[in-house]
Write a protein that holds these residues in place. Structure first.
Motif, mmCIF file in Angstrom:
data_model
loop_
_atom_site.group_PDB
_atom_site.id
_atom_site.type_symbol
_atom_site.label_atom_id
_atom_site.label_comp_id
_atom_site.label_asym_id
_atom_site.label_seq_id
_atom_site.Cartn_x
_atom_site.Cartn_y
_atom_site.Cartn_z
ATOM 1 N N GLN A 1 0.840 -1.191 0.000
ATOM 2 C CA GLN A 1 0.000 0.000 0.000
ATOM 3 C C GLN A 1 0.883 1.251 0.000
ATOM 4 N N ARG A 2 0.526 2.219 -0.844
ATOM 5 C CA ARG A 2 1.357 3.410 -1.053
ATOM 6 C C ARG A 2 0.537 4.667 -0.826
ATOM 7 N N MET A 3 1.161 5.676 -0.275
ATOM 8 C CA MET A 3 0.487 6.967 -0.119
ATOM 9 C C MET A 3 1.310 8.060 -0.791
ATOM 10 N N VAL A 4 0.625 9.166 -1.104
ATOM 11 C CA VAL A 4 1.305 10.249 -1.809
ATOM 12 C C VAL A 4 0.626 11.573 -1.482
ATOM 13 N N LEU A 5 1.436 12.606 -1.324
ATOM 14 C CA LEU A 5 0.913 13.960 -1.207
ATOM 15 C C LEU A 5 0.507 14.444 -2.592
ATOM 16 N N LEU A 6 -0.562 15.191 -2.661
ATOM 17 C CA LEU A 6 -1.031 15.716 -3.935
ATOM 18 C C LEU A 6 -0.502 17.131 -4.133
ATOM 19 N N ASN A 7 -0.491 17.579 -5.368
ATOM 20 C CA ASN A 7 -0.006 18.926 -5.656
ATOM 21 C C ASN A 7 -0.788 19.946 -4.823
ATOM 22 N N GLY A 8 -0.060 20.865 -4.239
ATOM 23 C CA GLY A 8 -0.698 21.886 -3.421
ATOM 24 C C GLY A 8 -0.946 21.473 -1.984
ATOM 25 N N ALA A 9 -0.433 20.337 -1.560
ATOM 26 C CA ALA A 9 -0.632 19.881 -0.179
ATOM 27 C C ALA A 9 -0.036 20.883 0.807
ATOM 28 N N THR A 10 -0.719 21.066 1.909
ATOM 29 C CA THR A 10 -0.294 22.010 2.937
ATOM 30 C C THR A 10 0.720 21.373 3.887
ATOM 31 N N PRO A 11 1.390 22.190 4.699
ATOM 32 C CA PRO A 11 2.310 21.626 5.704
ATOM 33 C C PRO A 11 1.625 20.653 6.665
ATOM 34 N N THR A 12 0.334 20.875 6.969
ATOM 35 C CA THR A 12 -0.373 19.943 7.857
ATOM 36 C C THR A 12 -0.518 18.580 7.193
ATOM 37 N N ALA A 13 -0.806 18.567 5.899
ATOM 38 C CA ALA A 13 -0.901 17.297 5.173
ATOM 39 C C ALA A 13 0.438 16.571 5.207
ATOM 40 N N ARG A 14 1.512 17.321 4.992
ATOM 41 C CA ARG A 14 2.851 16.727 5.050
ATOM 42 C C ARG A 14 3.135 16.184 6.446
ATOM 43 N N ARG A 15 2.688 16.906 7.462
ATOM 44 C CA ARG A 15 2.950 16.477 8.839
ATOM 45 C C ARG A 15 2.200 15.183 9.157
ATOM 46 N N PHE A 16 0.955 15.062 8.686
ATOM 47 C CA PHE A 16 0.208 13.823 8.917
ATOM 48 C C PHE A 16 0.853 12.668 8.160
ATOM 49 N N HIS A 17 1.269 12.935 6.919
ATOM 50 C CA HIS A 17 1.992 11.939 6.112
ATOM 51 C C HIS A 17 3.211 11.428 6.890
ATOM 52 N N ASP A 18 3.996 12.352 7.426
ATOM 53 C CA ASP A 18 5.214 11.967 8.142
ATOM 54 C C ASP A 18 4.880 11.257 9.454
ATOM 55 N N TRP A 19 3.780 11.663 10.112
ATOM 56 C CA TRP A 19 3.383 11.019 11.362
ATOM 57 C C TRP A 19 3.050 9.548 11.118
ATOM 58 N N LEU A 20 2.401 9.259 10.021
ATOM 59 C CA LEU A 20 2.047 7.868 9.705
ATOM 60 C C LEU A 20 3.290 7.006 9.485
ATOM 61 N N LEU A 21 4.381 7.625 9.042
ATOM 62 C CA LEU A 21 5.627 6.888 8.821
ATOM 63 C C LEU A 21 6.515 6.854 10.053
ATOM 64 N N SER A 22 6.117 7.561 11.098
ATOM 65 C CA SER A 22 6.908 7.599 12.332
ATOM 66 C C SER A 22 6.751 6.287 13.093
ATOM 67 N N PRO A 23 7.617 6.034 14.067
ATOM 68 C CA PRO A 23 7.456 4.812 14.868
ATOM 69 C C PRO A 23 6.063 4.694 15.486
ATOM 70 N N GLU A 24 5.497 5.795 15.960
ATOM 71 C CA GLU A 24 4.162 5.739 16.548
ATOM 72 C C GLU A 24 3.114 5.359 15.503
ATOM 73 N N GLY A 25 3.234 5.959 14.329
ATOM 74 C CA GLY A 25 2.292 5.635 13.264
ATOM 75 C C GLY A 25 2.410 4.192 12.813
ATOM 76 N N ARG A 26 3.630 3.706 12.710
ATOM 77 C CA ARG A 26 3.831 2.317 12.272
ATOM 78 C C ARG A 26 3.321 1.328 13.320
ATOM 79 N N ARG A 27 3.486 1.663 14.598
ATOM 80 C CA ARG A 27 2.948 0.792 15.646
ATOM 81 C C ARG A 27 1.426 0.735 15.573
ATOM 82 N N LEU A 28 0.805 1.873 15.306
ATOM 83 C CA LEU A 28 -0.651 1.910 15.181
ATOM 84 C C LEU A 28 -1.114 1.040 14.010
ATOM 85 N N LEU A 29 -0.463 1.175 12.863
ATOM 86 C CA LEU A 29 -0.837 0.361 11.700
ATOM 87 C C LEU A 29 -0.631 -1.124 11.982
#
Length: 248
Positions: free
Chosen positions: A211-239
């Motif tokens: 499964q792959r995710m991607v930011l879309l053109n024009g994404a805001t810093p909050t979108a980037r932050r959520f994207h990065d949170w999902l890839l963080s250790p906490e996000g990976r543990r949740l998944l």
């Protein structure tokens, strides 16, 4: 239909302008609902998630839906958006999903990893309705067809199919007793309140659900932050708690 959905999104966007719109595969519903709540608690920032089949979400994005982040149940749909210039890059693999066979609460059918239960159920008439996600738009539906063909059950199963718009609807068909058996994601059978039985479908019967995710053109810093949170250790543990393996 996709353009009408986009217009509706734009109409409701005003009051929820502070919430970043995210598009996600239906298999992620329980995992991302929890992730969004944890992200809001940690950062004070909000995301608003719309769930559907990955293919349906791609159609909405191509029609102009104002999503900022897309989490697909496969890689192909993300790559399609990237090739059409709708994303800054090809995104990141964030999880590997698993396909499961399920039966409703109280069913005498007991799922097994070899799908022998399904062969018997189809042969004896115990399985009159078999729920799957639409293989044209839902990656889990496409992998279900692959697994049924590999197990030599496709010809017997095809006349009994009840097709959901996405994997969550196929899950509900079985969980409610509207189908005698079906296929869904491991993440959904881990949802609160599911009382049926399930068994993992052997991974060798279908292509991997990377499964792959991607930011879309024009994404805001909050979108980037959520994207990065999902890839963080906490996000990976949740998944992981919701049945997802980390990608290789």
């Amino acid at each position: 239909m996709a353009r009408l959905f986009v217009l509706l999104l734009l109409l409701v966007a005003g009051p929820a302008a502070a919430q970043v719109p995210v598009a996600a595969a239906a298999s992620l519903r329980y995992a991302l609902d929890e992730a969004a709540a944890a992200f809001a608690k940690a950062t004070g920032q909000q995301v608003r998630i719309s769930y559907a089949a990955s293919g349906s979400l791609v159609q909405q994005i191509e029609a102009g839906a104002p999503y900022q982040l897309f989490l697909s149940a496969d890689e192909a749909h993300v790559i399609r958006l990237a090739e059409r210039g709708l994303t800054p890059d090809r995104g990141t693999a964030y999880a590997v999903g698993r396909l499961v066979a399920i039966t409703p609460p109280g069913s005498p059918l007991v799922p097994d990893s070899g799908l022998a239960f399904l062969g018997r159920g189809l042969a004896t008439g115990q399985v009159k309705r078999l729920a799957i996600a639409n293989p044209e738009t839902a990656p889990y539906g496409a992998r279900t067809v692959e697994a049924l063909k590999a197990a030599k059950l496709w010809d017997a199963a095809r006349p009994r199919l009840v097709t959901g718009e996405n994997i969550a609807q196929a899950f509900q068909f079985v969980a409610s007793g509207g189908a005698d058996a079906g296929f869904t994601s491991l993440s959904l059978v881990k949802s609160p309140g599911f009382k049926g039985r399930y068994a993992l479908v052997p991974a060798h019967l279908h292509q991997p659900l990377v499964q792959r995710m991607v930011l879309l053109n024009g994404a805001t810093p909050t979108a980037r932050r959520f994207h990065d949170w999902l890839l963080s250790p906490e996000g990976r543990r949740l998944l992981a708690r919701h049945g997802y393996r980390p990608p290789a």
